[in-house]
Design a protein around this motif. Structure first.
Motif, PDB file in Angstrom:
ATOM      1  N   TYR A  35       8.446   0.530  12.938  1.00  0.00           N
ATOM      2  CA  TYR A  35       8.039   1.481  11.907  1.00  0.00           C
ATOM      3  C   TYR A  35       6.562   1.257  11.578  1.00  0.00           C
ATOM      4  CZ  TYR A  35      13.046   1.991  11.385  1.00  0.00           C
ATOM      5  OH  TYR A  35      14.374   2.214  11.644  1.00  0.00           O
ATOM      6  N   GLN A  37       3.754   1.970   8.635  1.00  0.00           N
ATOM      7  CA  GLN A  37       3.605   2.305   7.217  1.00  0.00           C
ATOM      8  C   GLN A  37       2.134   2.267   6.847  1.00  0.00           C
ATOM      9  OE1 GLN A  37       5.307  -0.313   4.189  1.00  0.00           O
ATOM     10  NE2 GLN A  37       5.828   1.467   2.927  1.00  0.00           N
ATOM     11  N   GLN A  41       2.291   5.153   1.691  1.00  0.00           N
ATOM     12  CA  GLN A  41       3.203   6.102   2.311  1.00  0.00           C
ATOM     13  C   GLN A  41       4.526   5.444   2.678  1.00  0.00           C
ATOM     14  OE1 GLN A  41       1.522   8.373   5.521  1.00  0.00           O
ATOM     15  NE2 GLN A  41      -0.420   8.712   4.460  1.00  0.00           N
ATOM     16  N   SER A  42       5.513   6.265   2.944  1.00  0.00           N
ATOM     17  CA  SER A  42       6.807   5.773   3.412  1.00  0.00           C
ATOM     18  C   SER A  42       6.702   5.413   4.890  1.00  0.00           C
ATOM     19  CB  SER A  42       7.878   6.845   3.221  1.00  0.00           C
ATOM     20  OG  SER A  42       8.001   7.210   1.854  1.00  0.00           O
ATOM     21  N   PRO A  43       7.534   4.483   5.340  1.00  0.00           N
ATOM     22  CA  PRO A  43       7.526   4.140   6.772  1.00  0.00           C
ATOM     23  C   PRO A  43       7.929   5.322   7.643  1.00  0.00           C
ATOM     24  CG  PRO A  43       8.609   2.446   5.475  1.00  0.00           C
ATOM     25  CD  PRO A  43       8.414   3.620   4.566  1.00  0.00           C
ATOM     26  N   VAL A  45       9.281   5.947  11.770  1.00  0.00           N
ATOM     27  CA  VAL A  45       9.702   5.292  13.003  1.00  0.00           C
ATOM     28  C   VAL A  45       8.802   5.742  14.146  1.00  0.00           C
ATOM     29  CG1 VAL A  45      11.496   7.029  13.467  1.00  0.00           C
ATOM     30  CG2 VAL A  45      11.649   4.770  14.526  1.00  0.00           C
ATOM     31  N   TYR A  86       6.345  -2.722  11.216  1.00  0.00           N
ATOM     32  CA  TYR A  86       7.529  -3.552  11.017  1.00  0.00           C
ATOM     33  C   TYR A  86       8.486  -3.390  12.209  1.00  0.00           C
ATOM     34  CZ  TYR A  86       6.061  -3.838   6.136  1.00  0.00           C
ATOM     35  OH  TYR A  86       5.358  -4.061   4.976  1.00  0.00           O
TER      36      TYR A  86
END
Lengths: 107, 122
Positions: A35, A37, A41-43, A45, A86
Motif C-alpha cells: 500500500y 500512503q 491521505q488514505s492508503p 493498494v 506498507y
C-alpha cells in the motif's frame, strides 16, 4: 505472533529504481500486498497477490515474493512516488499483518 | 463509484464505548468482506478486524490486541459496517479506516474510506 519487517526509509533519485523489502518467516508461503500512503491521505493498494497491479496503478510498480522476502520495486521513480509504503501479509492462519512502513524519499 | 464513508469518531473518555459506522455505496455490499484498519498518530497501519460476507458465513475475526473489546457487525440491508469499541484505552487513539476486502482476494484491501479520528482522553 507473526511479524514482517521493513526498512524505515529508502532514498532514491528521480528516474532511478527504488526497492523496498519486507521480511518474515516463510513469507513466500503467504500472500503479500503493498500500500502507498501519501501524507494526509488514505492508503492505496499498489500491488496485491505478491505481484499483481490493480487497474490504474502505473507499470513502474512491481512486486515479488519468495523465501522470506517480498520486494516492491519502483522503476523510473517519480517525485509523486514519495510516500510511505506498507507491506501486508495474509493467510488463513495469521489473518492480516502490516509492516511498520517504509518512507520513500525522492531526492 | 465505490465510496466508503466512516462516521462516529470523536473524543471519548477512557473506559467508555464508541461505535463507528462505515456507509458504503457503488457496489453490492453483501458480496464483500469488510475490514477495519487503524493508524495511531504518526504511526503505521494496524489491522483491527474483519467480517466476512454472509455468503462466506458472516463471521468476524479480530486482532489479538483488541479481541474481547471490539465487535464488528454488518447490516447488509443498509450497506453499513459497524465497529463497536468498548473499554477504550488511550492507546486506542487513532484514525480508523473502513476497507473493502474482496472474498477470495488473498488479503487485499482494495478500497479505503477517508478515516475517522477517535481520541481517547480524559
Amino acid at each position: 505472533s507473526y511479524e514482517v519487517t521493513q526498512p524505515p526509509s529508502v532514498s532514491v533519485s528521480p528516474g532511478q529504481t527504488a526497492s523496498i523489502t519486507c521480511s518474515g518467516d516463510k513469507l513466500g508461503d503467504k500472500h503479500v500486498c503493498w500500500y502507498q500512503q501519501r501524507p494526509g491521505q488514505s492508503p492505496v493498494v499498489v500491488i496485491y497477490q505478491d505481484s499483481k497491479r490493480p487497474s490504474g496503478i502505473p507499470e513502474r510498480f512491481s512486486g515479488s515474493n519468495s523465501g522470506n522476502t517480498a520486494t516492491l520495486t519502483i522503476s523510473g521513480t517519480q517525485a509523486m512516488d514519495e510516500a510511505d509504503y506498507y507491506c501486508q501479509a495474509w493467510d488463513s492462519n495469521i489473518a492480516y499483518v502490516f509492516g511498520a512502513g517504509t518512507k520513500v524519499t525522492v531526492l | 463509484e465505490v465510496q466508503l464513508v466512516e462516521s462516529g469518531g470523536g473524543l471519548v473518555q477512557p473506559g467508555r464505548s464508541l461505535r463507528l459506522s462505515c456507509t458504503v455505496s457503488g457496489f453490492t455490499f453483501g458480496d464483500y468482506a469488510m475490514s477495519w484498519v487503524r493508524q495511531a498518530p504518526g504511526k503505521g497501519l494496524e489491522w483491527v478486524g474483519f467480517i466476512r460476507s454472509k455468503g462466506y458465513g458472516g463471521t468476524a475475526v479480530y486482532a489479538a490486541s483488541v479481541k474481547g473489546r471490539i465487535t464488528i457487525s454488518r447490516d447488509d440491508s443498509k450497506s453499513i459496517a459497524y465497529l463497536q469499541m468498548n473499554s477504550l484505552r488511550t492507546e486506542d487513539t487513532a484514525v480508523y479506516y473502513c476497507t473493502r476486502a474482496p472474498e477470495g482476494g488473498y488479503g487485499m484491501f482494495d478500497y479505503w474510506g477517508q478515516g475517522t479520528l477517535v481520541t481517547v482522553s480524559s
